[in-house]
Design a protein around this motif. Structure first.
Motif, PDB file in Angstrom:
ATOM      1  N   SER A 205      -5.099   6.252  -7.405  1.00  0.00           N
ATOM      2  CA  SER A 205      -6.169   7.233  -7.318  1.00  0.00           C
ATOM      3  C   SER A 205      -5.568   8.521  -6.752  1.00  0.00           C
ATOM      4  O   SER A 205      -4.429   8.540  -6.299  1.00  0.00           O
TER       5      SER A 205
ATOM      6  N   ASP B 244      -8.314  -1.876  -3.998  1.00  0.00           N
ATOM      7  CA  ASP B 244      -8.616  -1.786  -5.431  1.00  0.00           C
ATOM      8  C   ASP B 244      -7.625  -0.864  -6.136  1.00  0.00           C
ATOM      9  O   ASP B 244      -7.250  -1.098  -7.284  1.00  0.00           O
ATOM     10  N   LYS B 245      -7.236   0.203  -5.458  1.00  0.00           N
ATOM     11  CA  LYS B 245      -6.220   1.128  -5.966  1.00  0.00           C
ATOM     12  C   LYS B 245      -5.164   1.289  -4.865  1.00  0.00           C
ATOM     13  O   LYS B 245      -5.286   2.152  -3.990  1.00  0.00           O
TER      14      LYS B 245
ATOM     15  N   ASP C  84     -11.053   3.308  -2.234  1.00  0.00           N
ATOM     16  CA  ASP C  84     -10.322   2.426  -3.150  1.00  0.00           C
ATOM     17  C   ASP C  84      -8.970   2.028  -2.580  1.00  0.00           C
ATOM     18  O   ASP C  84      -8.509   0.895  -2.753  1.00  0.00           O
TER      19      ASP C  84
ATOM     20  N   SER D 212      -9.533  -0.468   0.414  1.00  0.00           N
ATOM     21  CA  SER D 212      -9.979  -1.789  -0.031  1.00  0.00           C
ATOM     22  C   SER D 212      -8.902  -2.538  -0.802  1.00  0.00           C
ATOM     23  O   SER D 212      -8.961  -3.762  -0.938  1.00  0.00           O
TER      24      SER D 212
ATOM     25  N   GLN E  61     -13.964   8.576  -2.466  1.00  0.00           N
ATOM     26  CA  GLN E  61     -13.829   7.375  -3.277  1.00  0.00           C
ATOM     27  C   GLN E  61     -12.371   6.923  -3.360  1.00  0.00           C
ATOM     28  O   GLN E  61     -12.073   5.722  -3.314  1.00  0.00           O
ATOM     29  N   ALA E  62     -11.461   7.900  -3.461  1.00  0.00           N
ATOM     30  CA  ALA E  62     -10.031   7.573  -3.516  1.00  0.00           C
ATOM     31  C   ALA E  62      -9.592   6.860  -2.239  1.00  0.00           C
ATOM     32  O   ALA E  62      -8.856   5.860  -2.286  1.00  0.00           O
TER      33      ALA E  62
ATOM     34  N   LYS F  53       0.875  -1.173   0.000  1.00  0.00           N
ATOM     35  CA  LYS F  53       0.000   0.000   0.000  1.00  0.00           C
ATOM     36  C   LYS F  53       0.914   1.225   0.000  1.00  0.00           C
ATOM     37  O   LYS F  53       1.657   1.449   0.965  1.00  0.00           O
TER      38      LYS F  53
END
Length: 399
Positions: free
Chosen positions: A296, A318-319, A313, A316, A309-310, A273
């Motif tokens: 993101s 996802d990004k 993401d 999670s 949203q960033a 991450k």
């Protein structure tokens, strides 16, 4: 390590952290409830602030408290901290405001005021809150003392330091995870090198016109309180001085080779991450575009919905790469962020400590890795050396 062993280690950590936080609060109480806590990110300053307000208001049901923070995100985060630590019952008597709105308040009295990230609340505009209101108790908190002499003096006058612990001491005590800072030199392109040389030559000339050694102070005076009495030549030199500083920074902040190096780091560390810090929103967007599959964006140029949203993401997975400029420096808490890539620098140790702090929230067996991309033999290299001079575990790579 078994789950039982992990539980024992976590219990030890919680105990040590609790003891240090209570030392800080007791030092504040012993100083007539007025003072500053200087502690690296991950120490738990938010809990100290909550306890300071909670204990103060619990002792008198007719009083009010105020928490000042720099961002809207921290407003909500502090509210959750009150709930987390069992003080939800006093929230109706606590205002949680941003400095940007609190400075407009006049003639109010609070039993207790807590100022988080106080270094951001000492500007001539924001300090009006302290000039126009009163309180019985004042607690200020930050990761390190302000580097500007003026701000440091103001803070000492408001709330002298009552407790201080360095980032490396927090690591030693096990309050945060260990870290490694890896400084990676970047070369400018031929065009960028010409632009930087031109800006630097202008800077040297303007500095000479302003008197060399005190050029910064003179330029600040001429562009500020002395603008009505300064000569046109001095005004021109001061303006040229600041333009050249901005021009130099723009070149190193937007160096093309930083983009390529970031791509290599991201590809090499798939599964991590990663937080990425750019020097401007424009360059942060470029960095995100270059790692689009993974990235993101979170900065002041994005809408609230886009930023939420960033974060979602990123959390999670996802990004797994989150690109920002300054917005993540304060109050961003994602414990599983394991790496940072810093592509834009200042000379301030505080900014570096805050960014390192985003990566070293405690996790078992975690070592936070911070890659710093800097332009070799430029002002940026000097900024980097200044910002890490008080930190351990810094490695300098060669080209």
């Amino acid at each position: 390590m078994s789950q039982i062993q992990i539980g024992i280690e976590m219990s030890k950590l919680i105990k040590v952290k609790d003891e240090e936080q209570r030392k800080a609060i007791n030092a504040w109480a012993s100083s007539k409830f007025t003072g500053s806590i200087i502690a690296g990110t991950g120490f738990g300053k938010s809990r100290c602030g909550v306890i300071a307000v909670g204990k103060s208001l619990d002792s008198d049901s007719d009083t009010r408290g105020l928490v000042l923070v720099p961002t809207n995100q921290l407003q909500e985060q502090f509210k959750q901290e009150f709930i987390k630590w069992g003080y939800e019952h006093i929230l109706d008597r606590v205002d949680i405001l941003c400095y940007a709105s609190a400075y407009k308040i006049e003639d109010e009295h609070y039993h207790v005021v807590v100022c988080d990230e106080i270094h951001l609340g000492l500007s001539p505009e924001y300090r009006k809150f302290f000039e126009n209101n009163t309180w019985d108790r004042l607690l200020c908190m930050t990761a390190t003392l302000p580097e500007e002499f003026e701000y440091k003096e103001i803070l000492f006058g408001l709330a002298p330091t009552v407790y201080k612990i360095s980032l490396d001491k927090c690591v030693e005590l096990g309050l945060v995870s260990p870290y490694q800072i890896i400084c990676i030199p970047i070369e400018l392109t031929t065009v960028e090198e010409q632009e930087y040389k031109k800006a630097n030559n202008t800077f040297v000339y303007a500095k000479y016109c302003l008197g060399q050694f005190d050029a910064f102070d003179r330029a600040k005076h001429i562009m500020g309180s002395g603008k009505h009495t300064a000569s046109n030549a001095d005004k021109a030199a001061a303006a040229q001085f600041y333009r050249s500083i901005r021009a130099r920074k723009a070149v190193v902040d937007h160096a093309d080779n930083k983009v390529a190096e970031l791509q290599k780091i991201v590809i090499k560390n798939i599964g991590e991450k990663i937080l990425v810090f750019g020097g401007s929103n424009e360059f942060t967007n470029r960095l995100a575009d270059a790692t689009e599959t993974f990235s993101s964006i979170y900065h002041s140029g994005r809408t609230k919905k886009q930023k939420e949203q960033a974060l979602a993401d990123f959390r999670s997975g996802d990004k797994p790469v989150l690109c920002s400029t300054k917005a993540l420096n304060q109050g961003f808490d994602v414990a599983d962020a394991t790496m940072a890539v810093i592509c834009g620098l200042t000379s301030k140790a505080l900014t570096m400590i805050q960014r390192v702090g985003r990566i070293i929230r405690y996790q078992e067996n975690k070592i936070g890795k911070i890659h710093v991309l800097y332009v070799k033999d430029s002002q940026e290299e000097k900024w980097l050396k200044s910002s890490v001079r008080k930190l351990d575990n810094v490695t300098w790579l060669t080209c």
